[in-house]
Structure formats: structure tokens, C-alpha cells
Design an enzyme around this catalytic site. Structure first.
Site, PDB file in Angstrom:
ATOM      1  N   HIS B  83     -84.829   0.464   8.315  1.00  0.00           N
ATOM      2  CA  HIS B  83     -84.936  -0.936   7.889  1.00  0.00           C
ATOM      3  C   HIS B  83     -85.238  -1.844   9.077  1.00  0.00           C
ATOM      4  CE1 HIS B  83     -83.465   0.152   3.931  1.00  0.00           C
ATOM      5  NE2 HIS B  83     -83.748  -1.070   3.541  1.00  0.00           N
ATOM      6  N   LYS B 147     -75.054   2.139  -2.850  1.00  0.00           N
ATOM      7  CA  LYS B 147     -73.721   2.047  -3.444  1.00  0.00           C
ATOM      8  C   LYS B 147     -73.075   0.753  -2.978  1.00  0.00           C
ATOM      9  CE  LYS B 147     -71.329   4.921   0.032  1.00  0.00           C
ATOM     10  NZ  LYS B 147     -70.146   4.379   0.683  1.00  0.00           N
TER      11      LYS B 147
HETATM   12  S1  SF4 Z   1     -67.827   9.788  -0.155  1.00  0.00           S
HETATM   13 FE1  SF4 Z   1     -66.979   8.996   1.745  1.00  0.00          FE
HETATM   14  S2  SF4 Z   1     -68.188   9.918   3.345  1.00  0.00           S
HETATM   15 FE2  SF4 Z   1     -69.314  10.116   1.456  1.00  0.00          FE
HETATM   16  S3  SF4 Z   1     -70.667   8.315   1.335  1.00  0.00           S
HETATM   17 FE3  SF4 Z   1     -68.766   7.813   0.275  1.00  0.00          FE
HETATM   18  S4  SF4 Z   1     -67.517   6.811   1.821  1.00  0.00           S
HETATM   19 FE4  SF4 Z   1     -69.117   7.924   2.901  1.00  0.00          FE
END
Ligand code: SF4
Lengths: 283, 223
Positions: B83, B147
Site C-alpha cells: 500500500h 478483517k
Molecule cells: S487469528 Fe490471530 S494471528 Fe491470525 S490474523 Fe487473527 S489476530 Fe492475527
């Protein structure tokens, strides 16, 4: 000097083995909590479907040896080193790093470590590991590896509370830290909490607390009570699995404590995502 | 559920629920009915919507925050360093190594492939990409997968660009790898896991978190 001799190369092999295991086989206590949430206690169908994905993910990872999560983390390594152990043919720090490097190469894990926090060149080996050595009685070495992803590490926090702060103040800080993390760091979370000590000891305890199985409460009843209250408070936030609501914002709260100073009450919260990974071995 | 009613819900309380029946984990599930009260913000996910990527304008318009979607087609990975570089190149007026016009960008740094199309490949935290996102939308990017929450600036920019932000199940990288059919590096190979990869995905499960009208699934969870 007398004592039991352990070869550095054996430490290297042991570390590689548990690194591979930690990244591909989800801890039993964590898997059990996710399964329980999915099968029983999650009433909302949205988060329940997501919990099913997480349980399925753990199965696929175990079967295919793919890492549970692509962020295979920075390796936090806890060593209980028996005082009668003599490490031969090398030193323990190098042996641990060599084991981590081997596992991350052989396991096709992501190398996420940069040599300098400002210049940010990747070391290409996922080393150095963050190593903590505790001298203990005996002639054994117990090593635990916790690959810690940074999505959740980034949401961790420490507060230097007043000595007159109440348990409610502690709960508010811990629950507030979860609220700030929101849906960003892969809930449901496990909270490792350190209370007491100096600032760095408090943070260390928060991380170390994550090693304890999440179905085992602290042995001291007033601390176990605090663990439960923080869990209830965090789950009332209704962030839920992947931020989709429901009853599971936090599936475990582990507190470790230490003596502290008359003028302070340090509290550190190390947030772990649901992909709480660790494995141990005794040599 | 209509857009208008979803908008109203966003203004209601700080509690909300989702009927999430759409992921491929539950093929053929029937969808549940919505109910509402002043304190709940309920988003209904009807049965899985299958959408092709790159996205078409009418597909984007049809997506509402809370919808479960299965994406199939081509997407591009990019995370922090990619980015930064792309934004520096845009500013310098340089030709970009990959044309992102109309494309979907996935915030992901996979583990290396080992006799498979790709290694573990879940999403990384989207908010770290917030400062760069308006510039990406200006050069025509139409979708993002990551996310977690986005900034109010990003929500506004998504609305303005008539784009969409999806979230994928975090920490389910092994599961998601089974939905990726191929993976080729197309730019910044020196960045390793942070390079830009072109992924061909099939039934890649995501949830709409910000739709093209600026409805934000996580509006009730802002700090
Ligand atoms: S599960 Fe834990 S290590 Fe994996 S992306 Fe999510 S926060 Fe990061």
C-alpha cells in the site's frame, strides 16, 4: 561443574518440533472451547456458523499441516532451565533460534520478523525469538513456544493503576481494552493478564498467563473470581465471533500476579485471538 | 431487508445481531426471519449470494452490509508495504505494476505454498490500510477484503466510490486456502509475503461490512 549435559542440537530439535506443532495443531483447551461454543452455547446462528468455520479450520490445519493462521507470529519462548543442566556444544539462545528457523522453513510458515523496528528489513528466518529463561531446581529443561500473531498483540495494553484502585477499576481497564480491540483482532479472544510486579514484569506475566490452559482457573480464589468477572464483563460487550455478535467475545481469562510496590498496581492485558497457539516439551 | 431500513437500524442501539446462514459451511440453509426492537440492530443474511470478481456495478449495488457472499474470480493481495509503495507511485505519477481499476484487493500475506496453490491465507487487520484506502479508491479499486473496522474516512470514501468492503473469517487461513485455486506474484516480489499476488478464488466466503451506500456493519462497535 557437575550436572546433566544436554546438547544444544537436542534443544534445537525440540524447539523445531514444538514450533511445528504449535502452528498446525490447535491447543486442546482452545479447540474444546470453540467446539463447545459452536455446538452448545452460541445461540446466534451468525456467529455459530463462524465458529463452525474455526473448528473446521483447526481440523484442516491438523490434517494438511497448514498453519492454523497465516500469521505464524513471532515466537515467544519460555524456558524453565534446571540448575543442574549443562548445555554443551553451543549456547541455549542460539539453539532456540536455530530450532525456530528450522521449523519456519520446514513448515512453510510465514517469516514475519524484521531485524530493526525502524528500518524493517525481514530477517528471513522468523528469528530472533523472544526468549525468557527461568532458572528452576532439577536437571530438566522445559521449553514452551508461543507463536504470537500481531493482529491481537497490537491490541494489548498496560495501565499503571493507583494502589487504591478497586477490583472494579481493574475489570474496567481489562474490559475497556477488549472494547477497543473490537472485532479487529479475531475474536473470540483469550486474555492473558498480569497484575502487580514492575511494569516489564507485569507485561511478562500477561504473556505467560496465556500458556495456562483456559479451562484452569488461577489457584487463588480471589484471582479466580476476578478472572470470571472480567470474562462476564467482556462477553457483555457482545462483540462476538468475528464481530458478528452473540455470546462469545472472550473464551478465556488467565491472570498471573506478582508482588508489587506500595505506590502502584500495574495491570497488563495481552490479547490473544482465538488462534491461541503454544506447545511445550521437557528435555 | 431494504437499504432504508438497514440505515435506520444503524442509528438505533449499540446491540445488533446477524442471521448468518450464508457461508458455504452450511450449504442450502434456509434463511431466518428478522425481528427488530429499539435495542437490536439485526441484519439478515439471506442464503449465499454468489458473486463474480472483478465486481460489476450492478452486483455492488445489490450488496448490503451484513450479506454473506461467496466470491469467485480474480483478486489481488496487498498489505502494509505494498500500500505504501503504490501510494508513493501514485503520488510520483509513475505507472503502477498492476492495474487495480475495477479490482478487489485482499489484505493478506499468505504463508509460502507447499505443493498447494497457496499456504494459509486469512485476512489481516484492515484498519492499518485506512490511510491509503482513499487513494486506492480514486484509482478505481472497487472492493476490499480484510478483517475488522474501518475509519469514518474510509466509510465515506467507499460510499463516494460506490465500492464495497468485505470481511473474511479471521484466523481461518487453512480453511480459506482451500478456496484459492492459484496464486501468482505480480508485483514487489522482494516483499515476500507482502508482495502483490494475483489469486484465483472459488466460493471465497466473505461478509459485506461496508456497502456502497455507506452502511457499516460494525457501526455499533466503534470506540
Ligand atoms: S487469528 Fe490471530 S494471528 Fe491470525 S490474523 Fe487473527 S489476530 Fe492475527
Amino acid at each position: 561443574m557437575s550436572g546433566r549435559t544436554v546438547k544444544a542440537s537436542d534443544i534445537e530439535k525440540a524447539v523445531a518440533k514444538i514450533c511445528l506443532e504449535a502452528n498446525t495443531v490447535l491447543r486442546e483447551d482452545v479447540l474444546a472451547a470453540l467446539e463447545e461454543a459452536y455446538r452448545g452455547s452460541e445461540k446466534e446462528s451468525g456467529p455459530a456458523a463462524m465458529l463452525e468455520v474455526l473448528v473446521e479450520n483447526a481440523k484442516i490445519a491438523k490434517k494438511t499441516k497448514l498453519p492454523i493462521c497465516q500469521d505464524t507470529g513471532m515466537a515467544a519462548v519460555f524456558v524453565e532451565l534446571g540448575r543442574d543442566v549443562v548445555v554443551s556444544d553451543g549456547n541455549i539462545f542460539q539453539a532456540i533460534d536455530a530450532g525456530v528457523e528450522k521449523a519456519y522453513k520446514e513448515g512453510f510458515f510465514r517469516k514475519s520478523v524484521v531485524a530493526d523496528p525502524i528500518l524493517r528489513d525481514n530477517t528471513g528466518t522468523n528469528t530472533p525469538a523472544m526468549v525468557h529463561i527461568d532458572p528452576v531446581e532439577g536437571d530438566k529443561i522445559t521449553i514452551s513456544v508461543m507463536p504470537k500473531g500481531f493482529g491481537s498483540e497490537n491490541k494489548s495494553a498496560i495501565a499503571m493503576l493507583n494502589p487504591t484502585s478497586t477490583p472494579k477499576d481493574i475489570i474496567d481497564f481489562c474490559v475497556g481494552t477488549v472494547k477497543k480491540a473490537g472485532p479487529d483482532a479475531c475474536p473470540p479472544y483469550v486474555l492473558g493478564i498480569g497484575i502487580g510486579g514492575t511494569m516489564e514484569m507485569c507485561a511478562f506475566l500477561a504473556k505467560k498467563a496465556l500458556l495456562r490452559p483456559i479451562d484452569k482457573a488461577n489457584a487463588k480464589s480471589h484471582i479466580a473470581k476476578l478472572e470470571e468477572e472480567i470474562k462476564v464483563g467482556a462477553n457483555e460487550l457482545k462483540i462476538g465471533t468475528m464481530g458478528l455478535g452473540g455470546d462469545h467475545t472472550v473464551i478465556g481469562v488467565n491472570i498471573e500476579t506478582a508482588p508489587t510496590h506500595i505506590a502502584g498496581l500495574p495491570v497488563a492485558v495481552n490479547i490473544s485471538c482465538h488462534a491461541l497457539r503454544s506447545a511445550s516439551i521437557t528435555i | 431487508m431494504s437499504r432504508a431500513s438497514l440505515g435506520e437500524y444503524n442509528d438505533l442501539g449499540d446491540r445488533w445481531f446477524i442471521e448468518f446462514m450464508a457461508l458455504c459451511a452450511w450449504p442450502g440453509t434456509v434463511h431466518a426471519l428478522a425481528w427488530d426492537s429499539p435495542l437490536t440492530r439485526r441484519v439478515v443474511m439471506t442464503n449465499k449470494k454468489k458473486i463474480q470478481v472483478p465486481l460489476q456495478a450492478d452486483d455492488i449495488a445489490s450488496l448490503c452490509a451484513g450479506d454473506g457472499v461467496l466470491l469467485s474470480g480474480t483478486i489481488y493481495t496487498a498489505r502494509d508495504q505494498a500500500h505504501l509503495r503504490i501510494c508513493e507511485m501514485i503520488e510520483a505519477g509513475e505507472k503502477l505494476p498492476v492495474d487495480l481499476d475495477g479490482q478487489v484487493v485482499y489484505y493478506c500475506g499468505p504463508t509460502p505454498a507447499n505443493a498447494r496453490a497457496i499456504g494459509s491465507c486469512g485476512p489481516t487487520t484492515s484498519s492499518r490500510m485506512d490511510p491509503f484506502t482513499p487513494a486506492f479508491l480514486e484509482i478505481g479499486m472497487k472492493g476490499m477484503i480484510g478483517k475488522g473496522r474501518r475509519s469514518t474516512e474510509v466509510v465515506a470514501a467507499v460510499k463516494k466510490a460506490k465500492a464495497v468492503y468485505f470481511v473474511a473469517p479471521g484466523g481461518a487461513g487453512a480453511y480459506l486456502s482451500e478456496r484459492v485455486k492459484s496464486c501468482e506474484v505480480v508485483a514487489f516480489a522482494d516483499l515476500g509475503p507482502e508482495a502483490i499476488y494475483e489469486l484465483v478464488v472459488e466460493d471465497f466466503p466473505v461478509v459485506v461490512a461496508i456497502d456502497s451506500e455507506g452502511n457499516d456493519l460494525y457501526a455499533g462497535l466503534q470506540n
